[in-house]
Design a protein around this motif. Sequence first.
Motif, PDB file in Angstrom:
ATOM      1  N   ARG A   1      11.635  25.928 -11.113  1.00 25.59           N
ATOM      2  CA  ARG A   1      11.443  25.072  -9.938  1.00 25.59           C
ATOM      3  C   ARG A   1      10.606  23.849 -10.295  1.00 25.59           C
ATOM      4  O   ARG A   1       9.530  23.969 -10.868  1.00 25.59           O
ATOM      5  CB  ARG A   1      10.744  25.836  -8.820  1.00 25.59           C
ATOM      6  CG  ARG A   1      11.610  26.887  -8.203  1.00 25.59           C
ATOM      7  CD  ARG A   1      10.812  27.661  -7.169  1.00 25.59           C
ATOM      8  NE  ARG A   1      11.654  28.653  -6.563  1.00 25.59           N
ATOM      9  CZ  ARG A   1      11.943  28.685  -5.266  1.00 25.59           C
ATOM     10  NH1 ARG A   1      11.425  27.792  -4.461  1.00 25.59           N
ATOM     11  NH2 ARG A   1      12.724  29.604  -4.785  1.00 25.59           N
ATOM     12  N   TYR A   2      11.125  22.686  -9.934  1.00 29.11           N
ATOM     13  CA  TYR A   2      10.431  21.421 -10.156  1.00 29.11           C
ATOM     14  C   TYR A   2      10.307  20.688  -8.833  1.00 29.11           C
ATOM     15  O   TYR A   2      11.218  20.715  -8.010  1.00 29.11           O
ATOM     16  CB  TYR A   2      11.214  20.525 -11.120  1.00 29.11           C
ATOM     17  CG  TYR A   2      11.199  20.996 -12.548  1.00 29.11           C
ATOM     18  CD1 TYR A   2      10.261  20.498 -13.449  1.00 29.11           C
ATOM     19  CD2 TYR A   2      12.121  21.917 -13.009  1.00 29.11           C
ATOM     20  CE1 TYR A   2      10.250  20.915 -14.763  1.00 29.11           C
ATOM     21  CE2 TYR A   2      12.111  22.337 -14.326  1.00 29.11           C
ATOM     22  CZ  TYR A   2      11.179  21.838 -15.197  1.00 29.11           C
ATOM     23  OH  TYR A   2      11.164  22.256 -16.501  1.00 29.11           O
ATOM     24  N   THR A   3       9.189  19.993  -8.661  1.00 28.37           N
ATOM     25  CA  THR A   3       9.004  19.122  -7.510  1.00 28.37           C
ATOM     26  C   THR A   3       8.805  17.708  -8.014  1.00 28.37           C
ATOM     27  O   THR A   3       7.921  17.454  -8.829  1.00 28.37           O
ATOM     28  CB  THR A   3       7.786  19.550  -6.669  1.00 28.37           C
ATOM     29  OG1 THR A   3       7.972  20.893  -6.236  1.00 28.37           O
ATOM     30  CG2 THR A   3       7.631  18.652  -5.455  1.00 28.37           C
ATOM     31  N   VAL A   4       9.658  16.799  -7.553  1.00 32.28           N
ATOM     32  CA  VAL A   4       9.565  15.385  -7.900  1.00 32.28           C
ATOM     33  C   VAL A   4       8.774  14.709  -6.792  1.00 32.28           C
ATOM     34  O   VAL A   4       9.097  14.867  -5.612  1.00 32.28           O
ATOM     35  CB  VAL A   4      10.963  14.751  -8.034  1.00 32.28           C
ATOM     36  CG1 VAL A   4      10.856  13.290  -8.412  1.00 32.28           C
ATOM     37  CG2 VAL A   4      11.801  15.520  -9.048  1.00 32.28           C
ATOM     38  N   ILE A   5       7.728  13.953  -7.176  1.00 32.00           N
ATOM     39  CA  ILE A   5       6.837  13.343  -6.189  1.00 32.00           C
ATOM     40  C   ILE A   5       6.812  11.836  -6.380  1.00 32.00           C
ATOM     41  O   ILE A   5       6.639  11.357  -7.503  1.00 32.00           O
ATOM     42  CB  ILE A   5       5.405  13.897  -6.329  1.00 32.00           C
ATOM     43  CG1 ILE A   5       5.423  15.419  -6.232  1.00 32.00           C
ATOM     44  CG2 ILE A   5       4.487  13.298  -5.276  1.00 32.00           C
ATOM     45  CD1 ILE A   5       4.112  16.065  -6.631  1.00 32.00           C
ATOM     46  N   VAL A   6       7.007  11.103  -5.284  1.00 31.96           N
ATOM     47  CA  VAL A   6       6.933   9.643  -5.305  1.00 31.96           C
ATOM     48  C   VAL A   6       5.972   9.171  -4.228  1.00 31.96           C
ATOM     49  O   VAL A   6       5.689   9.894  -3.271  1.00 31.96           O
ATOM     50  CB  VAL A   6       8.315   8.972  -5.094  1.00 31.96           C
ATOM     51  CG1 VAL A   6       9.266   9.307  -6.223  1.00 31.96           C
ATOM     52  CG2 VAL A   6       8.909   9.343  -3.754  1.00 31.96           C
ATOM     53  N   ARG A   7       5.476   7.943  -4.408  1.00 35.18           N
ATOM     54  CA  ARG A   7       4.610   7.311  -3.415  1.00 35.18           C
ATOM     55  C   ARG A   7       5.153   5.940  -3.080  1.00 35.18           C
ATOM     56  O   ARG A   7       5.736   5.281  -3.925  1.00 35.18           O
ATOM     57  CB  ARG A   7       3.198   7.152  -3.955  1.00 35.18           C
ATOM     58  CG  ARG A   7       2.520   8.482  -4.163  1.00 35.18           C
ATOM     59  CD  ARG A   7       1.068   8.324  -4.236  1.00 35.18           C
ATOM     60  NE  ARG A   7       0.578   7.948  -2.908  1.00 35.18           N
ATOM     61  CZ  ARG A   7      -0.634   8.194  -2.482  1.00 35.18           C
ATOM     62  NH1 ARG A   7      -1.480   8.788  -3.261  1.00 35.18           N
ATOM     63  NH2 ARG A   7      -1.033   7.842  -1.291  1.00 35.18           N
ATOM     64  N   GLY A   8       4.927   5.512  -1.859  1.00 38.99           N
ATOM     65  CA  GLY A   8       5.351   4.199  -1.418  1.00 38.99           C
ATOM     66  C   GLY A   8       5.159   4.076   0.082  1.00 38.99           C
ATOM     67  O   GLY A   8       4.565   4.943   0.714  1.00 38.99           O
ATOM     68  N   ASP A   9       5.675   2.991   0.635  1.00 40.94           N
ATOM     69  CA  ASP A   9       5.645   2.831   2.088  1.00 40.94           C
ATOM     70  C   ASP A   9       6.469   3.942   2.728  1.00 40.94           C
ATOM     71  O   ASP A   9       7.350   4.523   2.094  1.00 40.94           O
ATOM     72  CB  ASP A   9       6.208   1.471   2.491  1.00 40.94           C
ATOM     73  CG  ASP A   9       5.313   0.327   2.067  1.00 40.94           C
ATOM     74  OD1 ASP A   9       4.097   0.549   1.944  1.00 40.94           O
ATOM     75  OD2 ASP A   9       5.835  -0.776   1.836  1.00 40.94           O
ATOM     76  N   ILE A  10       6.211   4.210   3.983  1.00 37.61           N
ATOM     77  CA  ILE A  10       6.879   5.311   4.666  1.00 37.61           C
ATOM     78  C   ILE A  10       8.395   5.158   4.635  1.00 37.61           C
ATOM     79  O   ILE A  10       9.116   6.095   4.295  1.00 37.61           O
ATOM     80  CB  ILE A  10       6.372   5.438   6.122  1.00 37.61           C
ATOM     81  CG1 ILE A  10       4.886   5.791   6.121  1.00 37.61           C
ATOM     82  CG2 ILE A  10       7.158   6.489   6.891  1.00 37.61           C
ATOM     83  CD1 ILE A  10       4.216   5.658   7.467  1.00 37.61           C
ATOM     84  N   SER A  11       8.878   3.976   4.959  1.00 39.13           N
ATOM     85  CA  SER A  11      10.331   3.767   4.974  1.00 39.13           C
ATOM     86  C   SER A  11      10.915   3.887   3.567  1.00 39.13           C
ATOM     87  O   SER A  11      11.994   4.453   3.390  1.00 39.13           O
ATOM     88  CB  SER A  11      10.660   2.405   5.570  1.00 39.13           C
ATOM     89  OG  SER A  11      10.052   1.375   4.809  1.00 39.13           O
TER      90      SER A  11
ATOM     91  N   MET B   1       0.839  -1.181   0.000  1.00 36.39           N
ATOM     92  CA  MET B   1       0.000   0.000   0.000  1.00 36.39           C
ATOM     93  C   MET B   1       0.882   1.241   0.000  1.00 36.39           C
ATOM     94  O   MET B   1       1.747   1.402   0.840  1.00 36.39           O
ATOM     95  CB  MET B   1      -0.882  -0.039   1.247  1.00 36.39           C
ATOM     96  CG  MET B   1      -1.823   1.112   1.386  1.00 36.39           C
ATOM     97  SD  MET B   1      -3.161   0.918   0.232  1.00 36.39           S
ATOM     98  CE  MET B   1      -4.130   2.318   0.600  1.00 36.39           C
ATOM     99  N   ALA B   2       0.667   2.115  -0.971  1.00 34.60           N
ATOM    100  CA  ALA B   2       1.441   3.342  -1.074  1.00 34.60           C
ATOM    101  C   ALA B   2       0.803   4.399  -0.177  1.00 34.60           C
ATOM    102  O   ALA B   2      -0.065   5.140  -0.594  1.00 34.60           O
ATOM    103  CB  ALA B   2       1.495   3.806  -2.518  1.00 34.60           C
ATOM    104  N   ASN B   3       1.241   4.453   1.078  1.00 36.85           N
ATOM    105  CA  ASN B   3       0.588   5.353   2.012  1.00 36.85           C
ATOM    106  C   ASN B   3       1.442   6.545   2.419  1.00 36.85           C
ATOM    107  O   ASN B   3       1.110   7.241   3.348  1.00 36.85           O
ATOM    108  CB  ASN B   3       0.125   4.593   3.250  1.00 36.85           C
ATOM    109  CG  ASN B   3       1.242   3.828   3.903  1.00 36.85           C
ATOM    110  OD1 ASN B   3       2.387   3.905   3.468  1.00 36.85           O
ATOM    111  ND2 ASN B   3       0.928   3.096   4.932  1.00 36.85           N
ATOM    112  N   ALA B   4       2.547   6.783   1.734  1.00 34.35           N
ATOM    113  CA  ALA B   4       3.372   7.947   2.021  1.00 34.35           C
ATOM    114  C   ALA B   4       3.706   8.651   0.714  1.00 34.35           C
ATOM    115  O   ALA B   4       3.752   8.034  -0.348  1.00 34.35           O
ATOM    116  CB  ALA B   4       4.660   7.536   2.730  1.00 34.35           C
TER     117      ALA B   4
END
Length: 116
Positions: A41-51, A1-4
């Motif tokens: 300005r760019y913002t790179v966004i990723v999702r995944g587990d918190i760690s 589950m991608a919760n972060a």
Amino acid sequence: MANAVGMVEVLGLPPALAAADAMCKAANVTLVGMEKVSGARYTVIVRGDISEATVAVEAGVEAAKSILGDKQLYLSSHVIARLSENLESVLKSMRPNARLASYLDPVPSDRPPLVS
């Protein structure tokens, strides 16, 4: 589950690409996108587990800092442990597009596998 959600903000496209590459290689995360915030300005966004998101952001920061320029190209970074569903529905970049959603959805049982 991608919760972060993990984010790295940089100045310029080369450090954004370097950060995105390092983030995806360093941890088991999904690249949500790179948003052009303003100017360069760019913002790179990723999702995944918190760690995993934390490891990815650390790798992205190091990659952005390694790009040489006249000034510091790394601007900021942050990890949000559990993004509110309210925020997800408002932010366009948090909603997967139809093309990405087709890859994320499980294959229906009536469809043959891609590789046999």
